[in-house]
Design a protein around this motif. Structure first.
Motif, PDB file in Angstrom:
ATOM      1  N   GLY A   1       0.846  -1.237   0.055  1.00  0.00           N
ATOM      2  CA  GLY A   1      -0.066  -0.013   0.151  1.00  0.00           C
ATOM      3  C   GLY A   1       0.705   1.242  -0.196  1.00  0.00           C
ATOM      4  O   GLY A   1       0.567   2.242  -0.641  1.00  0.00           O
ATOM      5  N   LEU A   2       1.925   1.103   0.763  1.00  0.00           N
ATOM      6  CA  LEU A   2       2.866   2.542   0.827  1.00  0.00           C
ATOM      7  C   LEU A   2       3.579   2.736  -0.520  1.00  0.00           C
ATOM      8  O   LEU A   2       3.587   3.816  -0.927  1.00  0.00           O
ATOM      9  CB  LEU A   2       3.906   2.000   1.815  1.00  0.00           C
ATOM     10  N   LEU A   3       3.965   1.706  -1.304  1.00  0.00           N
ATOM     11  CA  LEU A   3       4.445   1.803  -2.595  1.00  0.00           C
ATOM     12  C   LEU A   3       3.519   2.419  -3.515  1.00  0.00           C
ATOM     13  O   LEU A   3       3.891   3.076  -4.141  1.00  0.00           O
ATOM     14  CB  LEU A   3       4.992   0.501  -3.169  1.00  0.00           C
ATOM     15  N   HIS A   4       2.386   1.879  -3.521  1.00  0.00           N
ATOM     16  CA  HIS A   4       1.319   2.468  -4.436  1.00  0.00           C
ATOM     17  C   HIS A   4       0.967   3.604  -4.057  1.00  0.00           C
ATOM     18  O   HIS A   4       0.623   4.736  -4.912  1.00  0.00           O
ATOM     19  CB  HIS A   4      -0.133   1.743  -4.245  1.00  0.00           C
TER      20      HIS A   4
ATOM     21  N   GLU B   1      -0.897   6.161  -6.900  1.00  0.00           N
ATOM     22  CA  GLU B   1      -1.916   5.086  -7.438  1.00  0.00           C
ATOM     23  C   GLU B   1      -2.974   4.828  -6.025  1.00  0.00           C
ATOM     24  O   GLU B   1      -2.597   3.782  -5.178  1.00  0.00           O
ATOM     25  CB  GLU B   1      -1.042   3.539  -7.821  1.00  0.00           C
ATOM     26  N   LEU B   2      -3.570   5.798  -5.918  1.00  0.00           N
ATOM     27  CA  LEU B   2      -4.355   5.765  -4.703  1.00  0.00           C
ATOM     28  C   LEU B   2      -5.333   5.033  -4.281  1.00  0.00           C
ATOM     29  O   LEU B   2      -5.618   4.294  -3.210  1.00  0.00           O
ATOM     30  CB  LEU B   2      -5.074   7.200  -4.488  1.00  0.00           C
ATOM     31  N   ASP B   3      -6.031   4.314  -5.486  1.00  0.00           N
ATOM     32  CA  ASP B   3      -7.302   3.337  -5.381  1.00  0.00           C
ATOM     33  C   ASP B   3      -6.419   1.987  -4.913  1.00  0.00           C
ATOM     34  O   ASP B   3      -7.135   1.442  -4.236  1.00  0.00           O
ATOM     35  CB  ASP B   3      -7.927   3.096  -6.393  1.00  0.00           C
ATOM     36  N   SER B   4      -5.301   1.470  -5.498  1.00  0.00           N
ATOM     37  CA  SER B   4      -4.631   0.349  -5.253  1.00  0.00           C
ATOM     38  C   SER B   4      -4.037   0.350  -3.689  1.00  0.00           C
ATOM     39  O   SER B   4      -4.037  -0.599  -3.114  1.00  0.00           O
ATOM     40  CB  SER B   4      -3.455   0.196  -6.323  1.00  0.00           C
ATOM     41  N   ALA B   5      -3.540   1.619  -3.552  1.00  0.00           N
ATOM     42  CA  ALA B   5      -3.171   2.033  -2.067  1.00  0.00           C
ATOM     43  C   ALA B   5      -4.279   1.773  -1.016  1.00  0.00           C
ATOM     44  O   ALA B   5      -4.115   1.049  -0.132  1.00  0.00           O
ATOM     45  CB  ALA B   5      -2.462   3.159  -1.958  1.00  0.00           C
ATOM     46  N   GLU B   6      -5.064   2.159  -1.279  1.00  0.00           N
ATOM     47  CA  GLU B   6      -6.356   2.302  -0.585  1.00  0.00           C
ATOM     48  C   GLU B   6      -6.901   0.708  -0.245  1.00  0.00           C
ATOM     49  O   GLU B   6      -7.229   0.214   0.801  1.00  0.00           O
ATOM     50  CB  GLU B   6      -7.533   2.819  -1.000  1.00  0.00           C
TER      51      GLU B   6
ATOM     52  N   LEU C   1      -3.936   8.578   3.345  1.00  0.00           N
ATOM     53  CA  LEU C   1      -4.450   8.654   1.931  1.00  0.00           C
ATOM     54  C   LEU C   1      -5.738   9.233   1.759  1.00  0.00           C
ATOM     55  O   LEU C   1      -6.056   9.955   0.719  1.00  0.00           O
ATOM     56  CB  LEU C   1      -4.670   6.953   1.545  1.00  0.00           C
ATOM     57  N   TYR C   2      -6.746   9.014   2.691  1.00  0.00           N
ATOM     58  CA  TYR C   2      -8.067   9.673   2.836  1.00  0.00           C
ATOM     59  C   TYR C   2      -7.801  11.240   2.715  1.00  0.00           C
ATOM     60  O   TYR C   2      -8.385  12.074   2.213  1.00  0.00           O
ATOM     61  CB  TYR C   2      -8.985   9.553   4.036  1.00  0.00           C
TER      62      TYR C   2
ATOM     63  N   GLN D   1      -2.680  19.100  -1.797  1.00  0.00           N
ATOM     64  CA  GLN D   1      -1.527  19.496  -2.441  1.00  0.00           C
ATOM     65  C   GLN D   1      -0.227  19.117  -2.003  1.00  0.00           C
ATOM     66  O   GLN D   1       0.533  18.484  -2.562  1.00  0.00           O
ATOM     67  CB  GLN D   1      -1.678  21.027  -2.970  1.00  0.00           C
ATOM     68  N   LYS D   2      -0.102  19.306  -0.645  1.00  0.00           N
ATOM     69  CA  LYS D   2       1.303  19.078  -0.120  1.00  0.00           C
ATOM     70  C   LYS D   2       1.273  17.627   0.113  1.00  0.00           C
ATOM     71  O   LYS D   2       2.436  17.067  -0.094  1.00  0.00           O
ATOM     72  CB  LYS D   2       1.010  19.653   1.458  1.00  0.00           C
ATOM     73  N   GLU D   3       0.172  16.837   0.233  1.00  0.00           N
ATOM     74  CA  GLU D   3       0.588  15.111   0.387  1.00  0.00           C
ATOM     75  C   GLU D   3       0.987  14.886  -0.991  1.00  0.00           C
ATOM     76  O   GLU D   3       1.817  13.932  -1.012  1.00  0.00           O
ATOM     77  CB  GLU D   3      -0.971  14.519   0.735  1.00  0.00           C
ATOM     78  N   VAL D   4       0.243  15.442  -2.108  1.00  0.00           N
ATOM     79  CA  VAL D   4       0.721  14.901  -3.265  1.00  0.00           C
ATOM     80  C   VAL D   4       2.176  15.278  -3.665  1.00  0.00           C
ATOM     81  O   VAL D   4       3.094  14.460  -4.115  1.00  0.00           O
ATOM     82  CB  VAL D   4      -0.107  15.500  -4.475  1.00  0.00           C
ATOM     83  N   LEU D   5       2.553  16.509  -3.303  1.00  0.00           N
ATOM     84  CA  LEU D   5       3.903  17.195  -3.551  1.00  0.00           C
ATOM     85  C   LEU D   5       4.881  16.315  -2.585  1.00  0.00           C
ATOM     86  O   LEU D   5       5.964  16.075  -2.950  1.00  0.00           O
ATOM     87  CB  LEU D   5       3.936  18.458  -3.175  1.00  0.00           C
ATOM     88  N   GLN D   6       4.497  16.176  -1.585  1.00  0.00           N
ATOM     89  CA  GLN D   6       5.544  15.236  -0.629  1.00  0.00           C
ATOM     90  C   GLN D   6       5.650  14.125  -1.131  1.00  0.00           C
ATOM     91  O   GLN D   6       6.816  13.498  -0.926  1.00  0.00           O
ATOM     92  CB  GLN D   6       4.814  15.342   0.831  1.00  0.00           C
ATOM     93  N   ALA D   7       4.770  13.360  -1.761  1.00  0.00           N
ATOM     94  CA  ALA D   7       5.045  12.150  -2.164  1.00  0.00           C
ATOM     95  C   ALA D   7       6.144  12.080  -3.422  1.00  0.00           C
ATOM     96  O   ALA D   7       7.280  11.415  -3.418  1.00  0.00           O
ATOM     97  CB  ALA D   7       3.599  11.318  -2.812  1.00  0.00           C
ATOM     98  N   ARG D   8       6.158  13.356  -4.277  1.00  0.00           N
ATOM     99  CA  ARG D   8       6.850  13.423  -5.204  1.00  0.00           C
ATOM    100  C   ARG D   8       8.383  13.645  -4.757  1.00  0.00           C
ATOM    101  O   ARG D   8       9.454  13.345  -5.189  1.00  0.00           O
ATOM    102  CB  ARG D   8       6.534  14.440  -6.111  1.00  0.00           C
TER     103      ARG D   8
END
Length: 358
Positions: A37-40, A45-50, A81-82, A306-313
């Motif tokens: 899940g963490l990798l997704h 890949e949020l749906d796969s992670a969920e 994720l939520y 936005q911060k969550e998405v950017l933090q992942a990048r």
């Protein structure tokens, strides 16, 4: 990328082997599901992670009925994720569940418990529940304090904070950053500025205690973020009748420059003396610049989503830089040692280089 697909294959292979060895009703399988899940999640890949997080939680609940720190980890990851999806109420409920489990299994003084509280504060700030955010910040600071006392959330109450009085300095710094965000929403700019100033001071204390170059680099990056925000805030506070905040802005700018200068001196010295090929120098600089740009975008992001998405990048870029530095360490150990060693200058050395009249 090829490394990404390879990581996916390895995780799936590990999952298959653990099922073969232990069966599907085993903690190892639950851990593997959480890791997948963490990798997704990191790959957006949020749906796969969920799906993976949900399966991990269901399995943990069948095995230990929520009474395990690893179950709390999976629940917290689902909450993150939520939050990334903008489902803040669902995220808050999951964080509350993780909070209860960690309180029982780890204790309320544990950094992971305080971290859960900070996550909850961030969610409440996102939905503008400022009263709940303020109350939880008090709880986070109280739980993190060795004597179980919380400071008054005022400029005067924050000034005496001492890093040594807290179990986790990183979580203290995050709490102070959240307090800055809360104060901004409440239009209390003096409190916001004080929270940042104390966070910068805590960062400095922590940086001087670290020996590992990766930890030092991470703290240096955080220092840059904190000081840039503090500079902007002090410019907001400055008026024609009271230019004092401009002096503070200058102070923060100098703090940031001095830390970055020490890092730059080490890098230039290492490149000069170790004969590192130009293409590798450019690659390192390119990765570092990309990371700095991503950090800037995180600071400017208007929402936690936005911060969550950017933090992942940003995490992906940091992983890429980490892998690059590992290869440099193996192929050019002299450069690596000189660039990332701790550079300190004794007062006597500085004085010896000055004119007698200076």
């Amino acid at each position: 990328t090829d490394k990404t697909y390879r990581a996916k294959r390895l995780y799936k292979k590990a999952q298959m082997l653990s099922i073969q060895a232990f069966g599907s009703l085993h903690p190892t399988h639950a851990l593997n599901l959480n890791n997948i899940g963490l990798l997704h999640f990191q790959l957006h890949e949020l749906d796969s992670a969920e799906l993976a997080f949900t399966k991990a939680i269901d399995l943990w609940q069948r095995l230990v009925q929520n009474n395990h720190p690893d179950c709390a980890n999976a629940i917290l990851n689902l909450a993150r994720l939520y939050a990334a999806k903008g489902r803040y109420q669902a995220a808050a409920r999951r964080y509350q569940t993780a909070r209860k489990i960690r309180a029982v299994t780890l204790g309320k003084a544990h950094p992971d418990y305080v971290k859960t509280l900070n996550h909850l504060v961030a969610v409440y700030l996102e939905i503008d529940d400022l009263a709940a955010a303020s109350k939880l910040l008090d709880t986070a600071l109280l739980s993190n304090h060795r004597a179980q006392t919380a400071p008054t959330l005022t400029p005067a109450g924050l000034q005496p904070l001492d890093a040594q009085s807290y179990y986790s300095i990183p979580q203290l710094i995050w709490s102070l950053q959240l307090l800055h965000d809360l104060a901004q929403k409440m239009d209390n700019l003096p409190l916001a500025e004080t929270a940042l100033a104390v966070a910068v001071r805590m960062n400095q204390q922590m940086r001087h205690q670290l020996n590992h170059e990766k930890d030092q680099l991470r703290i240096l990056q955080q220092m840059s973020q904190l000081t840039e925000t503090a500079i902007g805030l002090n410019h907001q506070l400055a008026t024609a009748n009271d230019p004092t905040p401009l002096n503070k802005a200058f102070y923060f700018a100098e703090q940031n420059k001095s830390a970055l200068l020490a890092d730059a001196v080490k890098g230039q010295r290492a490149r000069t003396l170790s004969n590192l090929p130009e293409q590798l120098v450019l690659k390192e600089l390119s990765l570092q610049q990309a990371i700095k740009q991503m950090e800037k975008e995180i600071i400017e992001a208007r929402s936690n989503t936005q911060k969550e998405v950017l933090q992942a990048r940003l995490n992906a870029l940091r992983l890429q830089l980490d892998q690059f530095l590992k290869s440099i360490q193996q192929q050019y150990p002299k450069y690596y040692a000189m660039k990332y060693e701790d550079l300190s200058v004794e007062v006597e050395v500085v004085q010896a280089g000055l004119d007698r009249e200076t």
